[in-house]
Design a protein around this motif. Structure first.
Motif, PDB file in Angstrom:
ATOM      1  N   ASN A  47      -0.882   4.949  -2.725  1.00 48.09           N
ATOM      2  CA  ASN A  47      -2.014   4.035  -2.856  1.00 48.09           C
ATOM      3  C   ASN A  47      -2.055   2.997  -1.739  1.00 48.09           C
ATOM      4  O   ASN A  47      -3.124   2.655  -1.240  1.00 48.09           O
ATOM      5  CB  ASN A  47      -1.980   3.315  -4.202  1.00 48.09           C
ATOM      6  CG  ASN A  47      -2.343   4.222  -5.351  1.00 48.09           C
ATOM      7  OD1 ASN A  47      -3.024   5.221  -5.179  1.00 48.09           O
ATOM      8  ND2 ASN A  47      -1.880   3.884  -6.540  1.00 48.09           N
ATOM      9  N   VAL A  48      -0.908   2.502  -1.342  1.00 51.96           N
ATOM     10  CA  VAL A  48      -0.834   1.396  -0.382  1.00 51.96           C
ATOM     11  C   VAL A  48      -1.015   1.864   1.059  1.00 51.96           C
ATOM     12  O   VAL A  48      -1.726   1.226   1.832  1.00 51.96           O
ATOM     13  CB  VAL A  48       0.516   0.656  -0.554  1.00 51.96           C
ATOM     14  CG1 VAL A  48       0.800  -0.270   0.601  1.00 51.96           C
ATOM     15  CG2 VAL A  48       0.524  -0.115  -1.860  1.00 51.96           C
ATOM     16  N   LYS A  49      -0.394   2.971   1.415  1.00 54.87           N
ATOM     17  CA  LYS A  49      -0.407   3.397   2.819  1.00 54.87           C
ATOM     18  C   LYS A  49      -1.820   3.641   3.365  1.00 54.87           C
ATOM     19  O   LYS A  49      -2.138   3.164   4.457  1.00 54.87           O
ATOM     20  CB  LYS A  49       0.466   4.628   3.012  1.00 54.87           C
ATOM     21  CG  LYS A  49       0.659   4.951   4.488  1.00 54.87           C
ATOM     22  CD  LYS A  49       1.750   5.931   4.702  1.00 54.87           C
ATOM     23  CE  LYS A  49       1.975   6.227   6.159  1.00 54.87           C
ATOM     24  NZ  LYS A  49       0.800   6.597   6.916  1.00 54.87           N
ATOM     25  N   PRO A  50      -2.711   4.350   2.646  1.00 58.90           N
ATOM     26  CA  PRO A  50      -4.064   4.526   3.189  1.00 58.90           C
ATOM     27  C   PRO A  50      -4.817   3.203   3.360  1.00 58.90           C
ATOM     28  O   PRO A  50      -5.594   3.048   4.311  1.00 58.90           O
ATOM     29  CB  PRO A  50      -4.763   5.416   2.168  1.00 58.90           C
ATOM     30  CG  PRO A  50      -3.678   6.091   1.418  1.00 58.90           C
ATOM     31  CD  PRO A  50      -2.519   5.154   1.435  1.00 58.90           C
ATOM     32  N   GLN A  51      -4.590   2.261   2.463  1.00 56.24           N
ATOM     33  CA  GLN A  51      -5.252   0.964   2.598  1.00 56.24           C
ATOM     34  C   GLN A  51      -4.733   0.212   3.815  1.00 56.24           C
ATOM     35  O   GLN A  51      -5.519  -0.405   4.555  1.00 56.24           O
ATOM     36  CB  GLN A  51      -5.051   0.146   1.326  1.00 56.24           C
ATOM     37  CG  GLN A  51      -5.749   0.744   0.123  1.00 56.24           C
ATOM     38  CD  GLN A  51      -5.451  -0.004  -1.158  1.00 56.24           C
ATOM     39  OE1 GLN A  51      -4.813  -1.054  -1.164  1.00 56.24           O
ATOM     40  NE2 GLN A  51      -5.916   0.544  -2.268  1.00 56.24           N
ATOM     41  N   LEU A  52      -3.414   0.257   4.035  1.00 59.24           N
ATOM     42  CA  LEU A  52      -2.852  -0.394   5.220  1.00 59.24           C
ATOM     43  C   LEU A  52      -3.335   0.295   6.499  1.00 59.24           C
ATOM     44  O   LEU A  52      -3.601  -0.371   7.501  1.00 59.24           O
ATOM     45  CB  LEU A  52      -1.327  -0.386   5.146  1.00 59.24           C
ATOM     46  CG  LEU A  52      -0.714  -1.281   4.069  1.00 59.24           C
ATOM     47  CD1 LEU A  52       0.780  -1.012   3.944  1.00 59.24           C
ATOM     48  CD2 LEU A  52      -0.979  -2.743   4.371  1.00 59.24           C
ATOM     49  N   ASP A  53      -3.459   1.614   6.457  1.00 57.52           N
ATOM     50  CA  ASP A  53      -3.981   2.346   7.618  1.00 57.52           C
ATOM     51  C   ASP A  53      -5.427   1.945   7.916  1.00 57.52           C
ATOM     52  O   ASP A  53      -5.801   1.780   9.080  1.00 57.52           O
ATOM     53  CB  ASP A  53      -3.901   3.853   7.383  1.00 57.52           C
ATOM     54  CG  ASP A  53      -2.479   4.387   7.418  1.00 57.52           C
ATOM     55  OD1 ASP A  53      -1.593   3.700   7.956  1.00 57.52           O
ATOM     56  OD2 ASP A  53      -2.267   5.500   6.892  1.00 57.52           O
ATOM     57  N   ALA A  54      -6.224   1.795   6.864  1.00 60.15           N
ATOM     58  CA  ALA A  54      -7.626   1.396   7.054  1.00 60.15           C
ATOM     59  C   ALA A  54      -7.723  -0.003   7.653  1.00 60.15           C
ATOM     60  O   ALA A  54      -8.558  -0.250   8.541  1.00 60.15           O
ATOM     61  CB  ALA A  54      -8.375   1.463   5.730  1.00 60.15           C
ATOM     62  N   LEU A  55      -6.881  -0.918   7.177  1.00 59.91           N
ATOM     63  CA  LEU A  55      -6.876  -2.270   7.742  1.00 59.91           C
ATOM     64  C   LEU A  55      -6.473  -2.246   9.217  1.00 59.91           C
ATOM     65  O   LEU A  55      -7.075  -2.924  10.051  1.00 59.91           O
ATOM     66  CB  LEU A  55      -5.924  -3.173   6.954  1.00 59.91           C
ATOM     67  CG  LEU A  55      -6.401  -3.617   5.585  1.00 59.91           C
ATOM     68  CD1 LEU A  55      -5.272  -4.320   4.831  1.00 59.91           C
ATOM     69  CD2 LEU A  55      -7.603  -4.538   5.709  1.00 59.91           C
ATOM     70  N   ARG A  56      -5.443  -1.471   9.528  1.00 65.11           N
ATOM     71  CA  ARG A  56      -5.001  -1.390  10.920  1.00 65.11           C
ATOM     72  C   ARG A  56      -6.090  -0.800  11.809  1.00 65.11           C
ATOM     73  O   ARG A  56      -6.346  -1.294  12.904  1.00 65.11           O
ATOM     74  CB  ARG A  56      -3.723  -0.565  11.025  1.00 65.11           C
ATOM     75  CG  ARG A  56      -3.202  -0.518  12.459  1.00 65.11           C
ATOM     76  CD  ARG A  56      -1.893   0.158  12.594  1.00 65.11           C
ATOM     77  NE  ARG A  56      -1.991   1.538  12.123  1.00 65.11           N
ATOM     78  CZ  ARG A  56      -0.956   2.358  12.011  1.00 65.11           C
ATOM     79  NH1 ARG A  56       0.237   1.943  12.310  1.00 65.11           N
ATOM     80  NH2 ARG A  56      -1.129   3.592  11.597  1.00 65.11           N
ATOM     81  N   THR A  57      -6.751   0.233  11.325  1.00 63.06           N
ATOM     82  CA  THR A  57      -7.833   0.849  12.101  1.00 63.06           C
ATOM     83  C   THR A  57      -8.963  -0.143  12.351  1.00 63.06           C
ATOM     84  O   THR A  57      -9.496  -0.233  13.464  1.00 63.06           O
ATOM     85  CB  THR A  57      -8.368   2.093  11.368  1.00 63.06           C
ATOM     86  OG1 THR A  57      -7.286   3.015  11.193  1.00 63.06           O
ATOM     87  CG2 THR A  57      -9.486   2.748  12.129  1.00 63.06           C
ATOM     88  N   ALA A  58      -9.324  -0.909  11.322  1.00 62.60           N
ATOM     89  CA  ALA A  58     -10.400  -1.891  11.474  1.00 62.60           C
ATOM     90  C   ALA A  58     -10.018  -2.985  12.472  1.00 62.60           C
ATOM     91  O   ALA A  58     -10.840  -3.369  13.320  1.00 62.60           O
ATOM     92  CB  ALA A  58     -10.740  -2.510  10.124  1.00 62.60           C
ATOM     93  N   LEU A  59      -8.792  -3.476  12.394  1.00 61.02           N
ATOM     94  CA  LEU A  59      -8.360  -4.517  13.331  1.00 61.02           C
ATOM     95  C   LEU A  59      -8.226  -3.966  14.752  1.00 61.02           C
ATOM     96  O   LEU A  59      -8.548  -4.660  15.716  1.00 61.02           O
ATOM     97  CB  LEU A  59      -7.047  -5.143  12.870  1.00 61.02           C
ATOM     98  CG  LEU A  59      -7.174  -6.233  11.820  1.00 61.02           C
ATOM     99  CD1 LEU A  59      -5.802  -6.729  11.395  1.00 61.02           C
ATOM    100  CD2 LEU A  59      -8.014  -7.387  12.323  1.00 61.02           C
ATOM    101  N   ASP A  60      -7.750  -2.738  14.875  1.00 61.16           N
ATOM    102  CA  ASP A  60      -7.646  -2.136  16.212  1.00 61.16           C
ATOM    103  C   ASP A  60      -9.022  -1.986  16.848  1.00 61.16           C
ATOM    104  O   ASP A  60      -9.201  -2.245  18.039  1.00 61.16           O
ATOM    105  CB  ASP A  60      -6.949  -0.778  16.138  1.00 61.16           C
ATOM    106  CG  ASP A  60      -5.456  -0.900  15.891  1.00 61.16           C
ATOM    107  OD1 ASP A  60      -4.906  -2.017  16.000  1.00 61.16           O
ATOM    108  OD2 ASP A  60      -4.840   0.137  15.574  1.00 61.16           O
TER     109      ASP A  60
END
Length: 123
Positions: A47-60
């Motif tokens: 549950n957590v990893k995809p959300q963290l990936d989405a946040l990283r993608t948005a910030l990148d």
């Protein structure tokens, strides 16, 4: 940049529990169950990893756009780039801390636990 720690290994069809005997019954093998606490850690990771990936993608994406010369034409733009860079660093630290906590807990939690489901009991 941090490398993700190892993820908890989910139960797969065909996984077998350890082959040991229970201490109280030397000739009867113990019955094992996939540990529900370990399963919760697998679910938490998934549950957590995809959300963290989405946040990283948005910030990148925001960081790359902010660094573009077509985006900022004023010196104030560098301040925004620095802010986004700091957010990315904080997110990386947070991501590493969360995933490491789940991974460490999974390493300390047995995948299989003995169960007494097959042992008859008097009511």
């Amino acid at each position: 940049m941090f490398v993700d720690p190892p993820a908890p290994e989910p139960w797969h069809k065909g996984d077998r529990p350890p082959r040991t005997t229970s201490p109280s019954q030397e000739d009867t093998p113990a019955t094992y169950l996939f540990n529900p606490e370990y399963e919760r850690l697998v679910v938490a990771w998934n549950n957590v990893k995809p959300q963290l990936d989405a946040l990283r993608t948005a910030l990148d994406k925001a960081y790359n756009l902010a660094r573009s010369p077509q985006t900022w034409d004023a010196p104030v733009g560098e301040r925004y780039v620095e802010d986004i860079r700091e957010w990315r660093n904080r997110l990386a630290l947070y991501r590493h801390a969360v995933l490491t906590a789940i991974s460490d807990q999974a390493a300390d939690t047995p995948r299989w636990v003995p169960t007494t489901a097959a042992i008859p009991r008097a009511n």
